[in-house]
Design an enzyme around this catalytic site. Structure first.
Site, PDB file in Angstrom:
ATOM      1  N   ASP A  25      41.712  37.245  27.320  1.00 53.68           N
ATOM      2  CA  ASP A  25      42.847  36.880  28.163  1.00 53.68           C
ATOM      3  C   ASP A  25      43.700  35.809  27.482  1.00 53.68           C
ATOM      4  OD1 ASP A  25      41.942  38.534  30.383  1.00 53.68           O
ATOM      5  OD2 ASP A  25      40.372  37.047  30.627  1.00 53.68           O
ATOM      6  N   TYR A 188      30.478  43.813  21.569  1.00 54.67           N
ATOM      7  CA  TYR A 188      29.561  43.245  22.554  1.00 54.67           C
ATOM      8  C   TYR A 188      28.148  43.390  21.975  1.00 54.67           C
ATOM      9  CZ  TYR A 188      33.819  43.500  25.358  1.00 54.67           C
ATOM     10  OH  TYR A 188      35.111  43.365  25.812  1.00 54.67           O
ATOM     11  N   GLN A 233      44.452  33.389  15.081  1.00 52.46           N
ATOM     12  CA  GLN A 233      44.923  34.746  15.325  1.00 52.46           C
ATOM     13  C   GLN A 233      45.516  35.368  14.061  1.00 52.46           C
ATOM     14  OE1 GLN A 233      47.371  34.453  18.934  1.00 52.46           O
ATOM     15  NE2 GLN A 233      45.694  35.421  20.036  1.00 52.46           N
ATOM     16  N   ARG A 249      36.760  45.119  20.061  1.00 55.78           N
ATOM     17  CA  ARG A 249      36.409  45.210  21.477  1.00 55.78           C
ATOM     18  C   ARG A 249      37.589  44.706  22.307  1.00 55.78           C
ATOM     19  NH1 ARG A 249      32.613  39.776  21.424  1.00 55.78           N
ATOM     20  NH2 ARG A 249      34.183  38.389  22.318  1.00 55.78           N
ATOM     21  N   GLY A 250      37.552  45.004  23.603  1.00 56.51           N
ATOM     22  CA  GLY A 250      38.564  44.477  24.501  1.00 56.51           C
ATOM     23  C   GLY A 250      39.939  45.065  24.218  1.00 56.51           C
ATOM     24  N   GLU A 251      40.979  44.293  24.541  1.00 54.67           N
ATOM     25  CA  GLU A 251      42.354  44.782  24.435  1.00 54.67           C
ATOM     26  C   GLU A 251      43.104  44.231  23.231  1.00 54.67           C
ATOM     27  OE1 GLU A 251      44.651  44.472  27.969  1.00 54.67           O
ATOM     28  OE2 GLU A 251      43.083  45.263  29.262  1.00 54.67           O
ATOM     29  N   ASP A 252      43.103  42.913  23.083  1.00 49.83           N
ATOM     30  CA  ASP A 252      43.902  42.310  22.022  1.00 49.83           C
ATOM     31  C   ASP A 252      43.481  42.838  20.663  1.00 49.83           C
ATOM     32  OD1 ASP A 252      45.820  40.279  20.971  1.00 49.83           O
ATOM     33  OD2 ASP A 252      43.996  39.398  20.151  1.00 49.83           O
ATOM     34  N   SER A 253      42.166  42.888  20.395  1.00 51.59           N
ATOM     35  CA  SER A 253      41.721  43.314  19.076  1.00 51.59           C
ATOM     36  C   SER A 253      41.928  44.804  18.863  1.00 51.59           C
ATOM     37  CB  SER A 253      40.253  42.936  18.842  1.00 51.59           C
ATOM     38  OG  SER A 253      39.414  43.586  19.772  1.00 51.59           O
TER      39      SER A 253
END
Length: 348
Positions: A25, A188, A233, A249-253
């Protein structure tokens, strides 16, 4: 291509973020703040846990002011800005909403998905019926992968920097190997990790936190493991550019892996009701992913637990054309920040 944005005085943007876990986030919100400020906007980031920014963005950014968002929220002498963004459905403090002096453009920046509902919900209004914001309107704004969504974060100079990147120089400056194959591990705790590490002949560039702990639990580590510190970043982007395969994983990466243009596997955030299965399938459909890429994603995400492992470098290298074709489709679309600015001008 769309017309350039009309010249106008900079707007004041208030972006609110709650760090749920894993720093994603904060990562998305900081990239958005940085990108808006680089385009001449004035931005305040209200965040409940600013500590990840000490390593994500240690140099801060001109035009971005960071404020801690405590439970006992006090606006002090500040005045709410022209644009309000509640990231990922976080609720704005009543004290902030009540202090407004003009009607803002109020946006709910939603989670990223390739599922069909995103195109249906993008840009829809949500009237505020109660509280100090009663009578105002929120607008749903969905990032996405198609022209009927809000697009993805992409700095204007990103691809030029990518093209001019010297991987050998960057790796050497960080004490990382320049020989052989390199895999970035940002995941994860996939159950298949021990088998994949044993089978893939590679240097494993292991990010801190959950990936490092997952690797530590593997009794016999195959290949060469290189623990990494927390990266800015910019350097996280460089890491993805310098690797032959990226486990993200996730969104940003995920978005940064697409811009990197290297083969990757996405470890999607798991949900108790398995809703992430459909989300993953929708993304792979949009990618037009070959069956080998789909099978490894299902295995890596624990959806298909049949005995499977590393698909081999020849197969993985074959995925690059799929990734580059997807990136080309995205580059033909306006980026998220540009679309946000256009939407705000339309609603003011």
């Amino acid at each position: 291509m769309p017309n350039p944005l009309p010249a106008q005085p900079p707007l004041r943007w208030d972006i609110f973020c709650r760090v749920i876990d894993n720093h994603g986030d904060a990562g998305v919100c900081w990239r958005l703040c940085f990108d808006l400020a680089s385009r001449g906007q004035h931005v305040r980031l209200w965040i409940d846990d600013p500590s990840p920014l000490t390593w994500m963005a240690p140099q801060s950014a001109p035009g971005v002011a960071v404020h801690r968002w405590d439970c006992d929220f006090h606006l002090s002498d500040a005045v709410p800005g022209d644009v309000w963004i509640e990231a990922f459905g976080c609720e704005l403090p009543d004290a902030f909403v009540a202090a407004r002096q003009a009607t803002p453009v109020w946006l709910n920046l939603e989670y990223l998905s390739a599922e069909p509902y995103v195109e249906r919900m993008h840009r829809l209004p949500s009237p505020v019926m109660r509280g100090p914001g009663a009578g105002l309107t929120k607008w749903f704004f969905y990032p996405g992968f198609t022209e009927r969504t809000g697009g993805l974060l992409r700095e204007p100079d990103l691809m030029a920097r990518r093209q001019g990147f010297d991987a050998t120089r960057w790796l050497t400056s960080h004490g990382l190997p320049t020989d052989g194959r390199r895999i970035t591990l940002f995941c994860y705790e996939p159950a298949s990790l021990p088998k994949v590490m044993a089978q893939a002949d590679a240097h494993w560039l292991v990010t801190p936190g959950r990936p490092a702990r997952a690797v530590e639990r593997i009794a016999q580590k195959a290949g060469q493991v290189h623990p990494l510190p927390w990266l800015t970043q910019y350097d996280f982007d460089h890491l993805l550019w310098a690797s032959d395969f990226n486990a993200v994983r996730g969104e940003d990466s995920l978005v940064r892996a697409l811009w990197a243009g290297q083969p990757f596997v996405w470890h999607i955030y798991p949900q108790d009701d398995d809703a992430h299965h459909a989300k993953l399938d929708a993304f792979l459909d949009w990618m037009d992913a070959p069956e080998s890429m789909r099978a490894f994603h299902r295995h890596w995400n624990g959806i298909d637990t049949r005995d499977a492992g590393w698909p081999g470098w020849a197969t993985v290298d074959g995925w690059r054309d799929c990734v580059l074709a997807a990136r080309a489709r995205l580059l033909a679309q306006p980026d998220l920040t540009e679309q946000l600015q256009r939407f705000v001008l339309e609603k003011r």
